[in-house]
Design a protein around this motif. Structure first.
Motif, short mmCIF file in Angstrom:
data_model
loop_
_atom_site.label_atom_id
_atom_site.label_comp_id
_atom_site.label_asym_id
_atom_site.label_seq_id
_atom_site.Cartn_x
_atom_site.Cartn_y
_atom_site.Cartn_z
N MET A 126 -4.13 -13.45 -40.06
CA MET A 126 -4.04 -14.59 -39.16
C MET A 126 -2.84 -14.46 -38.23
SD MET A 126 -6.39 -17.30 -40.55
CE MET A 126 -6.04 -18.33 -39.27
N SER A 127 -2.17 -13.35 -38.24
CA SER A 127 -1.00 -13.20 -37.38
C SER A 127 -1.38 -13.09 -35.90
CB SER A 127 -0.19 -11.97 -37.79
OG SER A 127 -0.98 -10.81 -37.64
N ASN A 128 -2.67 -12.91 -35.61
CA ASN A 128 -3.11 -12.80 -34.22
C ASN A 128 -3.49 -14.14 -33.60
OD1 ASN A 128 -2.79 -10.04 -34.33
ND2 ASN A 128 -4.90 -9.68 -34.98
N VAL A 129 -3.36 -15.22 -34.35
CA VAL A 129 -3.70 -16.54 -33.83
C VAL A 129 -2.64 -16.95 -32.81
CG1 VAL A 129 -4.03 -18.96 -34.41
CG2 VAL A 129 -4.85 -17.19 -35.96
N GLN A 130 -3.12 -17.36 -31.64
CA GLN A 130 -2.21 -17.73 -30.56
C GLN A 130 -1.79 -19.19 -30.69
OE1 GLN A 130 -3.79 -16.90 -26.70
NE2 GLN A 130 -2.01 -17.67 -25.62
N ASP A 131 -0.53 -19.45 -30.47
CA ASP A 131 0.01 -20.80 -30.52
C ASP A 131 -0.12 -21.45 -29.15
OD1 ASP A 131 1.35 -23.12 -31.22
OD2 ASP A 131 3.33 -22.24 -30.87
N TYR A 132 -0.57 -22.68 -29.10
CA TYR A 132 -0.66 -23.45 -27.86
C TYR A 132 0.25 -24.66 -27.99
CZ TYR A 132 -4.70 -20.74 -26.39
OH TYR A 132 -5.52 -19.73 -26.01
N PRO A 133 1.54 -24.51 -27.70
CA PRO A 133 2.46 -25.65 -27.87
C PRO A 133 2.17 -26.76 -26.86
CG PRO A 133 3.58 -23.83 -26.78
CD PRO A 133 2.21 -23.33 -27.14
N SER A 134 1.96 -27.93 -27.34
CA SER A 134 1.78 -29.11 -26.49
C SER A 134 2.95 -30.05 -26.72
CB SER A 134 0.47 -29.83 -26.84
OG SER A 134 -0.63 -29.03 -26.50
N ARG A 135 3.46 -30.60 -25.65
CA ARG A 135 4.60 -31.51 -25.74
C ARG A 135 4.34 -32.72 -24.85
NH1 ARG A 135 5.09 -28.55 -29.23
NH2 ARG A 135 6.68 -27.02 -29.66
N LEU A 136 4.71 -33.88 -25.35
CA LEU A 136 4.59 -35.09 -24.53
C LEU A 136 5.44 -34.99 -23.28
CD1 LEU A 136 4.57 -37.94 -27.20
CD2 LEU A 136 2.68 -37.19 -25.75
N SER A 137 6.55 -34.30 -23.37
CA SER A 137 7.45 -34.17 -22.23
C SER A 137 6.92 -33.22 -21.16
CB SER A 137 8.83 -33.68 -22.69
OG SER A 137 8.70 -32.42 -23.33
N ASP A 138 5.87 -32.45 -21.47
CA ASP A 138 5.31 -31.49 -20.52
C ASP A 138 3.82 -31.77 -20.34
OD1 ASP A 138 4.60 -29.35 -18.95
OD2 ASP A 138 4.89 -27.85 -20.52
N PRO A 139 3.45 -32.62 -19.36
CA PRO A 139 2.04 -32.96 -19.17
C PRO A 139 1.13 -31.76 -18.95
CG PRO A 139 3.44 -34.39 -17.86
CD PRO A 139 4.32 -33.32 -18.43
N ALA A 140 1.64 -30.69 -18.37
CA ALA A 140 0.81 -29.51 -18.12
C ALA A 140 0.43 -28.81 -19.42
CB ALA A 140 1.53 -28.55 -17.19
N SER A 141 1.16 -29.05 -20.50
CA SER A 141 0.89 -28.39 -21.77
C SER A 141 -0.15 -29.12 -22.61
CB SER A 141 2.17 -28.25 -22.58
OG SER A 141 2.56 -29.49 -23.14
N PHE A 162 -12.62 -27.37 -25.56
CA PHE A 162 -12.84 -26.64 -24.32
C PHE A 162 -11.58 -26.56 -23.45
CE2 PHE A 162 -17.25 -27.72 -25.36
CZ PHE A 162 -17.86 -26.49 -25.18
N ALA A 163 -10.62 -27.42 -23.68
CA ALA A 163 -9.40 -27.44 -22.87
C ALA A 163 -8.56 -26.18 -23.06
CB ALA A 163 -8.56 -28.68 -23.19
N TYR A 164 -8.79 -25.46 -24.14
CA TYR A 164 -8.04 -24.23 -24.39
C TYR A 164 -8.68 -23.03 -23.70
CZ TYR A 164 -5.38 -26.87 -27.74
OH TYR A 164 -4.55 -27.80 -28.32
N LEU A 165 -9.85 -23.22 -23.15
CA LEU A 165 -10.56 -22.16 -22.46
C LEU A 165 -10.32 -22.26 -20.95
CD1 LEU A 165 -13.95 -22.47 -24.37
CD2 LEU A 165 -12.12 -20.82 -24.78
#
Length: 118
Positions: free
Chosen positions: A1-16, A22-25
């Motif tokens: 599972m070391s190949n799983v990509q992290d998608y950091p989302s932050r309230l302070s960064d609306p673009a994240s 489907f939003a990850y595609l």
């Protein structure tokens, strides 16, 4: 599972911020959107359209675009309503929902048009 990509989302960064699977595609093409609408119709689900400002996308409340399209089977009519909602609200996220009559819940939920981040 070391190949799983992290998608950091932050309230302070609306673009994240991501809204659903489907939003990850990458953004769907018109043909890919059509296929999703066709799938919703083929499964007998009722399409509905909602929209909201990107700053409020994480809220539970999105604005309903007209009423859900109960029993609608014309894919072009559904695509036309998605486009109408986007034209009326060009800076908003616009999402397509598919309501499953059997489970009485959302069976599909995807952003079709992404609004302008704040």
């Amino acid at each position: 599972m070391s190949n799983v990509q992290d998608y950091p989302s932050r309230l302070s960064d609306p673009a994240s911020r991501k809204m659903g699977t489907f939003a990850y595609l990458p953004q769907m093409s018109k043909d890919e959107i059509r296929k999703q609408v066709e799938w919703i119709v083929q499964n007998g689900w009722n399409p509905a359209i909602e929209h909201t400002e990107p700053a409020h996308a994480t809220s539970n409340y999105w604005y309903m675009w007209k009423l859900p399209m109960f029993g609608e089977t014309d894919v072009d009519a559904i695509l036309s309503e998605l486009e109408s909602c986007h034209k009326a609200n060009p800076d908003n996220h616009v999402r397509l929902l598919g309501y499953d009559n059997f489970t009485q819940s959302q069976g599909a939920n995807m952003i079709v048009y992404r609004g302008t981040p704040v």
